[in-house]
Design a protein around this motif. Structure first.
Motif, mmCIF file in Angstrom:
data_model
loop_
_atom_site.group_PDB
_atom_site.id
_atom_site.type_symbol
_atom_site.label_atom_id
_atom_site.label_comp_id
_atom_site.label_asym_id
_atom_site.label_seq_id
_atom_site.Cartn_x
_atom_site.Cartn_y
_atom_site.Cartn_z
ATOM 1 N N THR A 44 4.526 13.193 8.696
ATOM 2 C CA THR A 44 4.907 12.252 7.641
ATOM 3 C C THR A 44 4.997 10.844 8.228
ATOM 4 O O THR A 44 5.739 10.617 9.189
ATOM 5 N N TYR A 45 4.239 9.925 7.643
ATOM 6 C CA TYR A 45 4.243 8.532 8.087
ATOM 7 C C TYR A 45 4.861 7.643 7.002
ATOM 8 O O TYR A 45 4.533 7.791 5.828
ATOM 9 N N TYR A 46 5.718 6.734 7.416
ATOM 10 C CA TYR A 46 6.212 5.698 6.512
ATOM 11 C C TYR A 46 5.110 4.649 6.377
ATOM 12 O O TYR A 46 4.613 4.129 7.378
ATOM 13 N N ILE A 65 7.046 19.840 0.650
ATOM 14 C CA ILE A 65 5.697 19.712 1.220
ATOM 15 C C ILE A 65 5.024 21.085 1.206
ATOM 16 O O ILE A 65 5.596 22.063 1.688
ATOM 17 N N PRO A 115 4.630 8.854 13.563
ATOM 18 C CA PRO A 115 5.121 9.575 12.372
ATOM 19 C C PRO A 115 6.648 9.649 12.365
ATOM 20 O O PRO A 115 7.276 9.692 13.420
ATOM 21 N N TYR A 121 2.152 17.910 -2.230
ATOM 22 C CA TYR A 121 3.539 17.470 -2.319
ATOM 23 C C TYR A 121 4.059 17.766 -3.723
ATOM 24 O O TYR A 121 3.462 17.352 -4.723
ATOM 25 N N ARG A 158 11.273 18.180 2.088
ATOM 26 C CA ARG A 158 10.667 16.879 2.406
ATOM 27 C C ARG A 158 11.093 16.371 3.779
ATOM 28 O O ARG A 158 10.304 15.786 4.506
ATOM 29 N N THR A 207 5.777 7.286 1.628
ATOM 30 C CA THR A 207 5.224 7.955 2.804
ATOM 31 C C THR A 207 3.865 8.579 2.488
ATOM 32 O O THR A 207 3.559 8.873 1.327
ATOM 33 N N ILE A 234 1.639 11.896 3.852
ATOM 34 C CA ILE A 234 1.850 13.138 4.592
ATOM 35 C C ILE A 234 0.475 13.720 4.927
ATOM 36 O O ILE A 234 -0.390 13.831 4.044
ATOM 37 N N ASP A 271 3.749 10.519 -1.068
ATOM 38 C CA ASP A 271 5.066 10.614 -1.693
ATOM 39 C C ASP A 271 5.461 9.179 -2.051
ATOM 40 O O ASP A 271 6.118 8.492 -1.263
ATOM 41 N N ASP A 331 11.622 18.916 9.787
ATOM 42 C CA ASP A 331 11.119 18.311 11.018
ATOM 43 C C ASP A 331 11.091 19.384 12.107
ATOM 44 O O ASP A 331 11.897 20.320 12.096
#
Lengths: 266, 488
Positions: free
Chosen positions: A259-261, B484, B116, B477, A10, A246, A248, A241, A13
């Motif tokens: 991934t965006y909050y 992911i 992001p 997910y 998860r 978030t 995705i 999620d 990055d």
């Protein structure tokens, strides 16, 4: 192009390597997997395989060159070019939009089996699908509209509501994948955006839009994230999620997962 | 003293009474004055005070054209039914929740501009195919991750301590139409670069001059079917062969075809046993064509055109001669999943004809067979065997379930998920493009086993993993493992 399902932590990055990969001849995967669904109740992964007209189900923890545990495939299936799908793990169903119809299979269907329901509509059935077992609707996405159907619909039917119209039709340009957040009725759509660089699949106007299952008609999105004119260039996949609030997004042009909050929708 | 004390309260009371009387008189006479003013005003308005309520205006009731409640007979049975109906309607109304309101414009803007948290993306190129320009001593790669054509000196060799080798030239950008390019061919006479895009909407075969650099448009384009994977050229016949993955087909163009020229031949159909076609190679000496297959396919039939119905714009190209039948023309329920194979056809094969022979079976070790290269001089067929991390070499006359003549494989080779293979016959070298490792490796032409390469060209750090994300058309997910899922 290497057919695979790459699985990342998860918090992965940058160029961090996947924790596992499902790939190889025994997986029966081909490339052009344009949909994937994880069934959290039964711990399974479901994907379409359009070249062989099949639906593949893997163990949730599948790794390496591992064969699917079930394959829907054969003359009774009516599958033509299954490109996208959605699952309803509560009611044990797999939805496959294909050939202008929605084919609904039992979750545990295996081999050469017919769909348990076939749904069609005068307005056609869109290319992407997601199911809301809480509010009992399913949502399909076409090139310029979102259609909301009764979850239990069967045969030739009409959508309950259609989102789209002259003012906001462009906002629903090429909805490639849809996900839902049933507790609040949100419809979250990966929009590829208006492509002004044909034939490149590239659009600075790409974004992820949020509508509601109770919306009807020419309604603009309540939220847009990642664009237009943001980081996204060709949003294709979208998933939530909720635990970490978030959203995705996969981007075809960037070859990336972003991934965006986004706590506002949870 | 006492007398004075007794007098003083009497004077105070009298003064207080005088004050009260004075205030009362003011109120009385002042109110009278106000009432006189009101009276005068009323008389001016033609109304006179009477001491009783008066009609001062008449206004009609609002129109009665709206919905009216239905009259309900007042008996016990109908009252019960009405009560039940009202209860049901109330429940339905509650279920038909109204859409939530819209956030403010400022909130929307803030979300729209939000960056992001994380981006999973391979920052380095991924070599997907390779070809050598032996005239100019250059080696050229397609990069399927960052959408580039990369040109290096043939003798480049990345030192182990270096991060990477910088290419001599890079062709990349929106004008180039390079997107998911997965194979290339170098014209031996001109050095022109022929390259094919794999999976974009209507992407053409593009041709660049040898010296092309930067974001430049191609010098020539040929419209091709979607999902082209492999390219091979018969220089003597001046024909370009393309393997089409999506349609399990091979199309052949004239080498100097212009943009909308149709293919001159098509190989497609159930008898061909093509399935998810990938690599293609030619043996011009023996007039043979080799095509590698993953194995998935379906039967296809032309869509009937109803009388008076116009073809859609997107269907125009499908009406070209020798255009393969598309996925939309697949017959439902005819899908097949066969073992991987290399199918061999006459070089001029067309229509729905069976292969002359098939290399297929467990002894072949094929696992996602990718690009092919035919070494006509030695009569050997090279295969980039993606999932087996190997290069397999077959005799060009191989047939059936046969083991390869040679296998190049092992940790010392640095080969990982190879998709590109090229034999430099002039320099007696074998080139391998590893899609899974940011590396291209050069071997002696006949290398086998776990042999270290002669030279290495890296496009990223030695320990950088190749993510192999390519066209992630969806995302999932795993809530159980918090992972992911990214399919290609």
């Amino acid at each position: 192009m290497h057919p695979q399902i790459a699985i990342f932590a998860r918090l992965a990055d940058g160029g961090e390597k996947p924790v596992r990969q499902i790939h190889g001849q025994k997986t029966l995967l081909s490339r052009t997997v344009h949909a994937i669904a994880y069934d959290g109740i039964h711990d399974e992964i479901v994907v379409p395989q359009q070249f062989a007209q099949a639906i593949l189900t893997f163990r949730g923890g599948a790794n390496g060159e591992e064969a699917p545990i079930r394959v829907i495939h054969g003359s009774l299936t009516q599958l033509q070019r299954p490109d996208r799908l959605g699952i309803d793990p509560v009611n044990n169903e797999i939805y496959v939009p294909d050939g202008g119809k929605m084919l609904v299979f039992h979750r545990e269907a295996n081999g050469n089996v017919a769909p348990i329901r076939v749904i069609s509509s005068d307005s056609g059935i869109g290319g992407a699908v997601a199911i809301d077992p809480l509010n009992n609707v399913f949502v399909t996405g076409g090139s310029r509209s979102l259609q909301i159907f009764d979850r239990t619909a069967s045969g030739h039917t009409k959508p309950l509501r259609v989102i789209g119209g002259p003012k906001n039709g462009d906002k629903i340009r090429g909805s490639k994948n849809i996900t839902l957040y049933p507790p609040r009725g949100w419809i979250i759509v990966a929009n590829q955006g208006v492509n002004r660089h044909r034939p490149m699949d590239y659009s600075e106007e790409s974004f992820v839009g949020v509508w509601n299952i109770h919306d009807d008609g020419d309604v603009p999105p309540r939220w847009m994230i990642g664009g237009p004119f943001g980081a996204l260039r060709q949003a294709r996949g979208v998933v939530l999620d909720p635990k970490h609030k978030t959203v995705i997004v996969s981007d075809k042009y960037l070859n990336a997962a972003l991934t965006y909050y986004f706590p506002e929708i949870f | 003293m006492l007398r004075r004390i007794h007098l003083r309260p009497r004077v105070g009371v009298a003064a207080l009474m005088c004050l009260v009387v004075a205030i009362a008189a003011w109120v009385l006479f002042a109110g009278q004055a106000k009432r006189l003013e009101w009276t005068a005003a009323s008389e001016a308005a033609l109304r006179k005070p009477t001491g009783y309520p008066q009609l001062i205006s008449v206004e009609p009731f609002p129109g009665m054209d709206g919905q009216m409640c239905q009259w309900v007979p007042a008996n016990a049975m109908t009252s019960l039914r009405t009560a039940l109906q009202q209860e049901r309607r109330a429940a339905q109304t509650a279920a038909q929740a109204t859409p939530p309101g819209f956030p403010s414009a400022a909130q929307q803007t803030e979300v729209q501009e939000r960056s992001p948290l994380r981006i999973i993306r391979d920052p380095y190129p991924a070599f997907s195919s390779v070809a050598v320009d032996t005239v100019h001593d250059e080696v050229i790669f397609t990069d399927e991750n960052l959408f580039q054509i990369l040109v290096y000196d043939r003798m480049d060799n990345t030192p182990p301590t270096a991060t990477m080798t910088e290419p001599k030239r890079v062709i990349s950008g929106l004008q180039t139409k390079i997107e998911f390019n997965c194979d290339l061919y170098i014209d031996p006479k001109t050095g022109d670069i022929y390259t094919i895009a794999h999976d974009s909407g209507g992407m053409p075969l593009t041709i660049f001059s040898r010296q092309a650099k930067g974001d430049v448009p191609p010098t020539r384009e040929i419209d091709t079917p979607k999902g082209t994977y492999g390219i091979a050229v018969d220089e003597e016949a001046e024909e370009i062969f393309l393997a089409i993955q999506h349609d399990s087909a091979v199309v052949v163009y004239e080498k100097y075809a212009a943009r909308d020229d149709p293919p001159i031949r098509l190989l497609q159909g159930d008898k061909t046993m093509l399935g998810d076609a990938h690599g293609i190679a030619l043996d011009t000496k023996n007039k043979l064509m080799f095509v590698s297959n993953y194995g998935s396919s379906s039967s296809r039939a032309p869509l009937p055109q109803r009388e008076g119905e116009a073809w859609e714009t997107g269907q125009e190209r499908e009406r070209k001669p020798n255009w393969p039948l598309q996925r939309s023309q697949a017959i439902p329920g005819t899908g097949r999943i066969l073992p991987p194979s290399i199918n061999v056809y006459p070089i001029k094969a067309q229509g729905d004809v069976p292969p002359l022979r098939i290399i297929q079976g467990p002894k072949t070790q094929m696992n996602m067979p990718s690009h092919l290269f035919m070494d006509e001089e030695r009569g050997e067929l090279y295969l980039a065997n993606d999932m087996d991390n190997s290069i397999l070499v077959f005799d060009s006359s191989a047939s059936g379930d046969v083991a390869p003549k040679r296998v190049l494989k092992g940790p010392q080779t640095l080969i990982q998920n190879p998709t590109g293979v090229f034999v430099d016959i002039k320099n007696d070298e074998l080139w391998v493009a590893s899609f899974g490792k940011h590396v291209a490796t050069v071997f002696q032409r006949t290398a086998e086993g776990d042999t270290p390469p002669l030279r290495v060209i890296r496009n990223g750090p030695l320990d950088a993993p190749g993510l192999m994300i390519g066209n992630p058309g969806a995302i999932g997910y795993d809530t159980k493992r918090e992972e992911i899922l990214v399919p290609n």
